[in-house]
Design a protein around this motif. Sequence first.
Motif, short mmCIF file in Angstrom:
data_model
loop_
_atom_site.label_atom_id
_atom_site.label_comp_id
_atom_site.label_asym_id
_atom_site.label_seq_id
_atom_site.Cartn_x
_atom_site.Cartn_y
_atom_site.Cartn_z
N THR A 158 -0.12 -23.08 -26.18
CA THR A 158 -1.34 -23.86 -26.07
C THR A 158 -2.27 -23.58 -27.25
OG1 THR A 158 -2.50 -22.13 -24.85
CG2 THR A 158 -1.17 -23.70 -23.56
N VAL A 159 -3.35 -24.35 -27.32
CA VAL A 159 -4.36 -24.11 -28.35
C VAL A 159 -4.95 -22.71 -28.18
CG1 VAL A 159 -6.64 -24.79 -29.18
CG2 VAL A 159 -4.94 -26.55 -28.65
N GLN A 160 -5.24 -22.32 -26.94
CA GLN A 160 -5.79 -21.00 -26.69
C GLN A 160 -4.83 -19.90 -27.14
OE1 GLN A 160 -7.01 -20.32 -22.64
NE2 GLN A 160 -7.42 -18.14 -22.96
N GLN A 161 -3.55 -20.08 -26.84
CA GLN A 161 -2.56 -19.08 -27.26
C GLN A 161 -2.43 -19.04 -28.78
OE1 GLN A 161 0.78 -20.47 -24.96
NE2 GLN A 161 0.39 -19.02 -23.30
N ALA A 162 -2.49 -20.20 -29.41
CA ALA A 162 -2.43 -20.24 -30.88
C ALA A 162 -3.61 -19.50 -31.49
CB ALA A 162 -2.41 -21.70 -31.36
N ASN A 185 2.93 -31.99 -24.67
CA ASN A 185 2.53 -30.63 -24.97
C ASN A 185 1.24 -30.65 -25.79
OD1 ASN A 185 3.29 -30.89 -27.85
ND2 ASN A 185 5.38 -30.91 -27.07
N GLU A 186 0.70 -29.47 -26.05
CA GLU A 186 -0.54 -29.36 -26.82
C GLU A 186 -0.30 -29.16 -28.31
OE1 GLU A 186 -3.64 -26.73 -25.39
OE2 GLU A 186 -2.94 -26.90 -23.32
N LEU A 187 0.93 -29.30 -28.74
CA LEU A 187 1.24 -28.97 -30.12
C LEU A 187 0.49 -29.82 -31.15
CD1 LEU A 187 5.05 -28.16 -29.94
CD2 LEU A 187 3.11 -26.59 -30.03
N PRO A 188 0.24 -31.12 -30.90
CA PRO A 188 -0.57 -31.86 -31.89
C PRO A 188 -1.96 -31.25 -32.07
CG PRO A 188 0.62 -33.38 -30.50
CD PRO A 188 0.81 -32.01 -29.89
N ARG A 234 -2.45 -34.23 -39.72
CA ARG A 234 -3.46 -33.67 -40.63
C ARG A 234 -4.05 -34.70 -41.59
NH1 ARG A 234 -4.09 -27.92 -39.78
NH2 ARG A 234 -5.66 -28.24 -41.39
N GLY A 235 -3.58 -35.94 -41.52
CA GLY A 235 -4.08 -36.96 -42.45
C GLY A 235 -3.67 -36.69 -43.88
#
Length: 262
Positions: A158-162, A185-188, A234-235
């Motif tokens: 998750t974002v929090q884990q990252a 998933n939250e990967l994006p 990321r554009g």
Amino acid sequence: MLTDSHTHIDTIRFQEDREDVIQRAIEGGVTRMIDPGCDLASSQAALQLAQEHPGVIFAGVGVHPHDASTYTAEVEAQLRALTKEPEVVAIGEFGLDYYRMLTPRDTQRTVFCAHLDLAREYDLPCIIHVRDSHEDVTELLRAHGKGLRGVFHCFSGTVQQAEECLSTCPGFVLSFAGPLTKQGNELPEVARMVPLDRVMVETDSPYLVPKPERSRRNEPLFVRHTAQKLADIRGMTLEEIAQVTTQNAIRLFSLGDTDATI
């Protein structure tokens, strides 16, 4: 030029066409590949491949958590010998896997720390496998990983884990594989927030085939799909992401001059 920072092309699934797979990757712009061992035999095979393809394939040596029960003093001694070869650029893949639980947790944790010791002794980066074990991995890295560098391979948290991984381990990067190209998933969101100097891409081939490939077997060439997805998020252009992620891989694994890829 792209770098596949994690591929198991030494495995039997590439036995029939391994050289063709490597050549397809090179012709498609994937000019560097890291092949991490999962046990002693695959570590030896990865080193042999790296020696046969200098400057293109590089090896990691280590024991996957599924095989942690095979880690003995003799295995460690042989890994130490392999580590002295110049084609070996990392310790791993190792880690904790509480999803399949093929090895008891205590054994996995002991072997995890043994790999950290090897990484510190030989001043090599770690390739870390994490599955359903985030809390224990970060706990062990806080206690025993100070000053080490490495990669959380095929990051799937998750974002929090990252955020916790990045703050706990300032010398580590996150690597994205095929799951980034898929939904659910939250990967994006993770890919959007991770600093550009702390991100890499990989296939984990022959596993984790990315969209839009329909193949039953992943291969290093397909890393371009994950890189393109990361670029879209990321554009940025594919070329820009290829340059950034390759520079990060070169820096982490000490593969040479980053300017050589530009």
